[in-house]
Design a protein around this motif. Structure first.
Motif, mmCIF file in Angstrom:
data_model
loop_
_atom_site.group_PDB
_atom_site.id
_atom_site.type_symbol
_atom_site.label_atom_id
_atom_site.label_comp_id
_atom_site.label_asym_id
_atom_site.label_seq_id
_atom_site.Cartn_x
_atom_site.Cartn_y
_atom_site.Cartn_z
ATOM 1 N N ARG A 67 0.837 -1.205 0.000
ATOM 2 C CA ARG A 67 0.000 0.000 0.000
ATOM 3 C C ARG A 67 0.866 1.247 0.000
ATOM 4 N NH1 ARG A 67 -4.862 1.395 4.360
ATOM 5 N NH2 ARG A 67 -5.705 3.196 3.211
ATOM 6 N N PHE A 68 1.903 1.253 0.826
ATOM 7 C CA PHE A 68 2.806 2.402 0.876
ATOM 8 C C PHE A 68 3.449 2.647 -0.484
ATOM 9 C CE2 PHE A 68 7.109 4.080 1.377
ATOM 10 C CZ PHE A 68 6.849 5.278 2.059
ATOM 11 N N ARG A 69 3.767 1.584 -1.183
ATOM 12 C CA ARG A 69 4.406 1.697 -2.504
ATOM 13 C C ARG A 69 3.422 2.056 -3.608
ATOM 14 N NH1 ARG A 69 8.225 -3.767 -2.616
ATOM 15 N NH2 ARG A 69 10.124 -2.846 -1.721
ATOM 16 N N GLY A 70 2.145 2.040 -3.285
ATOM 17 C CA GLY A 70 1.136 2.334 -4.307
ATOM 18 C C GLY A 70 0.736 1.122 -5.122
ATOM 19 N N ASN A 71 1.133 -0.066 -4.666
ATOM 20 C CA ASN A 71 0.743 -1.307 -5.351
ATOM 21 C C ASN A 71 -0.580 -1.790 -4.746
ATOM 22 O OD1 ASN A 71 3.151 -1.254 -6.845
ATOM 23 N ND2 ASN A 71 4.258 -2.329 -5.235
ATOM 24 N N TYR A 72 -1.658 -1.091 -5.097
ATOM 25 C CA TYR A 72 -2.910 -1.272 -4.379
ATOM 26 C C TYR A 72 -3.540 -2.645 -4.599
ATOM 27 C CZ TYR A 72 -2.453 3.741 -3.695
ATOM 28 O OH TYR A 72 -1.991 4.991 -3.353
ATOM 29 N N GLU A 73 -3.465 -3.165 -5.810
ATOM 30 C CA GLU A 73 -4.068 -4.477 -6.063
ATOM 31 C C GLU A 73 -3.359 -5.562 -5.263
ATOM 32 O OE1 GLU A 73 -6.816 -4.910 -7.509
ATOM 33 O OE2 GLU A 73 -7.062 -2.905 -8.356
ATOM 34 N N LEU A 74 -2.028 -5.446 -5.154
ATOM 35 C CA LEU A 74 -1.271 -6.412 -4.349
ATOM 36 C C LEU A 74 -1.597 -6.258 -2.867
ATOM 37 C CD1 LEU A 74 2.196 -6.254 -6.166
ATOM 38 C CD2 LEU A 74 0.504 -8.098 -6.275
ATOM 39 N N ALA A 75 -1.796 -5.015 -2.430
ATOM 40 C CA ALA A 75 -2.181 -4.789 -1.037
ATOM 41 C C ALA A 75 -3.536 -5.429 -0.753
ATOM 42 C CB ALA A 75 -2.236 -3.290 -0.751
ATOM 43 N N ILE A 76 -4.487 -5.241 -1.667
ATOM 44 C CA ILE A 76 -5.808 -5.846 -1.497
ATOM 45 C C ILE A 76 -5.693 -7.368 -1.431
ATOM 46 C CG2 ILE A 76 -8.003 -6.281 -2.684
ATOM 47 C CD1 ILE A 76 -7.774 -3.356 -3.743
ATOM 48 N N ALA A 77 -4.847 -7.934 -2.273
ATOM 49 C CA ALA A 77 -4.675 -9.393 -2.288
ATOM 50 C C ALA A 77 -4.137 -9.892 -0.952
ATOM 51 C CB ALA A 77 -3.739 -9.789 -3.426
ATOM 52 N N ASP A 78 -3.153 -9.166 -0.389
ATOM 53 C CA ASP A 78 -2.593 -9.600 0.894
ATOM 54 C C ASP A 78 -3.587 -9.421 2.037
ATOM 55 O OD1 ASP A 78 -0.186 -10.642 0.122
ATOM 56 O OD2 ASP A 78 1.012 -8.882 0.594
ATOM 57 N N TYR A 79 -4.314 -8.307 2.049
ATOM 58 C CA TYR A 79 -5.329 -8.126 3.096
ATOM 59 C C TYR A 79 -6.406 -9.204 2.979
ATOM 60 C CZ TYR A 79 -3.376 -3.419 3.911
ATOM 61 O OH TYR A 79 -2.562 -2.356 4.211
ATOM 62 N N SER A 80 -6.776 -9.512 1.747
ATOM 63 C CA SER A 80 -7.810 -10.532 1.527
ATOM 64 C C SER A 80 -7.333 -11.897 1.988
ATOM 65 C CB SER A 80 -8.202 -10.575 0.047
ATOM 66 O OG SER A 80 -8.754 -9.343 -0.370
#
Length: 280
Positions: A67-80
């Protein structure tokens, strides 16, 4: 034979030294993150997930780096992925909702915020955040209900009251919006940018065909900020409504001298064209 056994013992000992527990890797990643060494933090969390894929907490930590890096789709995948292990964790639901907002997936953000409300309806700012998503979808009725709910929890929440005024204006609940303007101006007299609220209140009076009341409010805006270009422009338009062309042109020229056209919040409109034609 003794040399071979000795070598095997050394190799096993070295392997044991290089092995790290999930707790150690997480602690290392957090240590790096606090020092803003995000590449090193990511490597630690990534290694932890590769070694211990069934340890849920690390997915959140890596998701935060994404998320900090702006890789939002990857952040969503990890939170999911974390939520697959712990579906009722309100902090991670809230974090994922925030990322959904970043990618304009407001329906999904609302779904996560709604789940947080089901689990913990007093979660900080939760109704405000869901209201913001409703606003972005132009669902002003639900936004209004959420902002009212937030103000019941936090009666002195400036941002909720300010947004409620805007929402009520969109819903053409002008009298209610004017009451809320009085409330925000009385309860937050030291708020920065107070001139903007006086200006907006003036605009609302003008929209409801009350130019004299509008003039009183815009005077307060200009008293609060004597270099407010948009304020001078709006007062010029109010003077035009009142038939005072002389003062209208005076204020229009003052607004232009304050670089009105460079103000990012200003857009050329019908009033501007009228004043431009009149005040040559």
């Amino acid at each position: 034979m003794k040399k071979i056994l000795s070598l095997i013992v050394v190799i096993l000992f070295c392997q044991n030294l290089s092995a790290q527990t999930i707790e150690e890797l997480n602690a290392l990643g957090i240590k790096y993150a606090k020092k803003e060494k995000f590449d090193e933090a990511f490597s630690a969390f990534d290694k932890a997930i590769n070694l211990y894929p069934n340890s849920p907490g690390t997915y959140v930590n890596r998701g935060n780096i994404h998320r900090f890096r702006g890789n939002y789709e990857l952040a969503i995948a990890d939170y999911s992925k974390f939520l697959d292990f712990s579906s009722n964790n309100v902090d991670v639901l809230y974090a994922r909702a925030g990322v959904y907002k970043e990618v304009d997936a407001f329906d999904k953000a609302i779904s996560d915020y709604s789940r947080v409300i089901e689990i913990n309806p007093s979660y900080t700012d939760i109704y405000f955040d869901r209201a913001y998503s409703y606003i972005r979808l132009k669902d002003y009725e639900n936004a209004k209900n959420d902002l009212i709910a937030q103000l019941k929890i936090s009666p002195k929440d400036f941002k909720s009251l300010a947004n409620l005024i805007n929402v009520k204006t969109e819903l053409k609940l002008f009298d209610e919006a004017l009451v809320d303007y009085d409330k925000i101006l009385n309860e937050f007299p030291n708020q920065p940018d107070l001139h903007i609220f006086y200006n907006n209140k003036a605009n609302l009076y003008r929209e409801t065909n009350r130019p004299k009341d509008a003039l009183l409010e815009i005077e307060k805006a200009l008293k609060s900020n004597k270099n407010y270009a948009i304020g001078y422009f709006n007062r010029a338009a109010i003077y035009l409504d009142l038939g005072d062309e002389s003062n209208a042109c005076k204020d229009f020229k003052k607004a232009l001298s304050l670089n009105l056209l460079k103000d990012p919040h200003f857009e050329v409109d019908e009033d501007f064209e009228k004043l431009k034609s009149l005040c040559k």
